[in-house]
Write a protein that holds these residues in place. Structure first.
Motif, PDB file in Angstrom:
ATOM      1  N   LEU A  72       9.445  -5.560   8.039  1.00 13.27           N
ATOM      2  CA  LEU A  72       8.421  -4.614   7.608  1.00 13.27           C
ATOM      3  C   LEU A  72       8.681  -3.216   8.153  1.00 13.27           C
ATOM      4  N   THR A  73       8.945  -3.122   9.461  1.00 13.51           N
ATOM      5  CA  THR A  73       9.169  -1.795  10.058  1.00 13.51           C
ATOM      6  C   THR A  73      10.472  -1.183   9.566  1.00 13.51           C
ATOM      7  N   VAL A 123      -2.338  -4.211   7.559  1.00 12.08           N
ATOM      8  CA  VAL A 123      -1.547  -3.010   7.826  1.00 12.08           C
ATOM      9  C   VAL A 123      -1.193  -2.310   6.514  1.00 12.08           C
ATOM     10  N   ALA A 124      -0.777  -3.083   5.508  1.00 11.86           N
ATOM     11  CA  ALA A 124      -0.402  -2.499   4.221  1.00 11.86           C
ATOM     12  C   ALA A 124      -1.590  -1.797   3.573  1.00 11.86           C
ATOM     13  N   ASP A 125      -2.765  -2.424   3.628  1.00 12.78           N
ATOM     14  CA  ASP A 125      -3.956  -1.803   3.043  1.00 12.78           C
ATOM     15  C   ASP A 125      -4.284  -0.485   3.737  1.00 12.78           C
ATOM     16  N   ALA A 180       8.117   4.634  -2.915  1.00 17.57           N
ATOM     17  CA  ALA A 180       7.440   3.401  -2.526  1.00 17.57           C
ATOM     18  C   ALA A 180       8.447   2.451  -1.899  1.00 17.57           C
ATOM     19  N   VAL A 181       7.934   1.450  -1.193  1.00 22.19           N
ATOM     20  CA  VAL A 181       8.763   0.405  -0.603  1.00 22.19           C
ATOM     21  C   VAL A 181       8.152  -0.939  -0.971  1.00 22.19           C
ATOM     22  N   ILE A 182       9.002  -1.877  -1.324  1.00 24.96           N
ATOM     23  CA  ILE A 182       8.572  -3.228  -1.681  1.00 24.96           C
ATOM     24  C   ILE A 182       9.207  -4.209  -0.700  1.00 24.96           C
ATOM     25  N   VAL A 183       8.393  -4.976  -0.009  1.00 24.50           N
ATOM     26  CA  VAL A 183       8.879  -6.028   0.879  1.00 24.50           C
ATOM     27  C   VAL A 183       8.640  -7.367   0.175  1.00 24.50           C
TER      28      VAL A 183
END
Length: 325
Positions: A87-88, A116-118, A101-104
């Motif tokens: 994630l980090t 955290v995402a929200d 944007a980033v997609i995990v």
């Protein structure tokens, strides 16, 4: 009266039955099939830029993609449950590469990461288009009855403009989504009419929502395609046998006569054989080719350009294909 059978459920299976390894199988497949991710999440077109992208600190981003506006999107994959490291890292990649944007992507995401995402997206949206959006996506493999293994992507967390109506359902299409769908349908319908006037090479039906490419004819592992973008379109030969070594052999056999092919087409082609992607591509963007957002006048002329280019492309490559299949 016959009572209809109830619909069968999508039963989850181990993702390794579809892609045995994350780095060796899943990431190359996803890089080659970004439309599957964008279609499932309804996030608009994503086009592969590169894989294993070097970033400061000696790390590598799994996939760098571009959206229809040319902005970067970072995609980081992981089997199992997403962890702090991925994630980090994904967020740092997105900052370093100036991503939209980033997609995990992982099999599951912890509740605290969703929180955290929200919170991240709440702050990001305050910056408008300059904020970096964060998507947490679950990849799930499964079967319906006795079918072959399939897959689906599920949005776990995302910014408000892309959030799902329900926990598993996609967000309703926006006005922009509907406009794009109409424009793309018009594009494929218009191109098909021009192609059909010259023969039966274009066999595909009218494309549906979000369709960025259409395969017009296939022979063995070879497939001729149109690949459309907002203001351009390319004609493409795709090689996908399901076996990397065989792909290389087929590609190299044709590429050995590259200059002759360029002379026959009176054009320089793009030759792509990325070992991290499970297919090879040979393509060109003809001068004057139109895209789905081009004006009506531009499309009328562009359809003729694309039709001529594809017929020449097909005629030039078919003798090579006939020898190899």
């Amino acid at each position: 009266m016959t009572v209809p059978s109830p619909p069968q459920e999508f039963k989850l299976i181990d993702i390794r039955e579809v892609w045995p390894g994350e780095a060796k199988d899943f990431t190359p497949w996803l890089a080659d099939n970004l439309e599957a991710l964008s279609d499932h999440l309804v996030i608009g077109e994503l086009e592969l830029d590169s894989t294993e992208v070097e970033v400061p600190g000696g790390r590598r981003l799994d996939i760098l993609a571009k959206d229809a506006d040319g902005r970067n999107w970072a995609v980081e994959n992981q089997y199992g449950e997403a962890d702090h490291d991925h994630l980090t890292r994904a967020l740092s990649y997105a900052v370093g590469l100036e991503c939209r944007a980033v997609i995990v992507v992982a099999e599951s995401h912890r509740d605290e990461f969703v929180a955290v995402a929200d919170e991240w997206n709440r702050y990001s949206e305050a910056y408008g288009s300059d904020g970096i959006r964060l998507f947490l996506v679950a990849i799930e493999a499964g079967r319906i009855g006795d079918s072959v293994p399939g897959f689906r992507f599920r949005l776990v967390a995302g910014p408000n403009e892309w959030k799902s109506v329900t926990a598993t359902g996609p967000r309703p299409p926006s006005d922009a989504d509907r406009d794009r769908e109409v424009a793309q349908r018009e594009f494929w319908t218009g191109l098909q009419k021009v192609m059909s006037s010259r023969g039966d090479l274009f066999k595909a039906s009218t494309a549906g929502r979000g369709a960025s490419y259409v395969a017009i004819v296939s022979k063995g592992p070879f497939c001729f395609q149109f690949w459309v973008r907002m203001n351009s379109c390319r004609v493409q030969l795709r090689i996908e046998s399901g076996d990397g070594e065989q792909n290389d052999e087929l590609y190299n056999s044709i590429a050995s006569d590259r200059e002759t092919i360029h002379n026959a087409l009176d054009a320089k082609l793009v030759w792509e054989n990325n070992p991290k992607v499970r297919s090879c591509r040979i393509y060109r963007v003809p001068e004057g080719a139109c895209g789905w957002r081009s004006s009506a006048d531009e499309r009328d002329a562009g359809y003729v350009v694309l039709s001529d280019a594809m017929h020449r492309f097909h005629e030039t490559f078919m003798p090579y294909i006939e020898k190899l299949v």
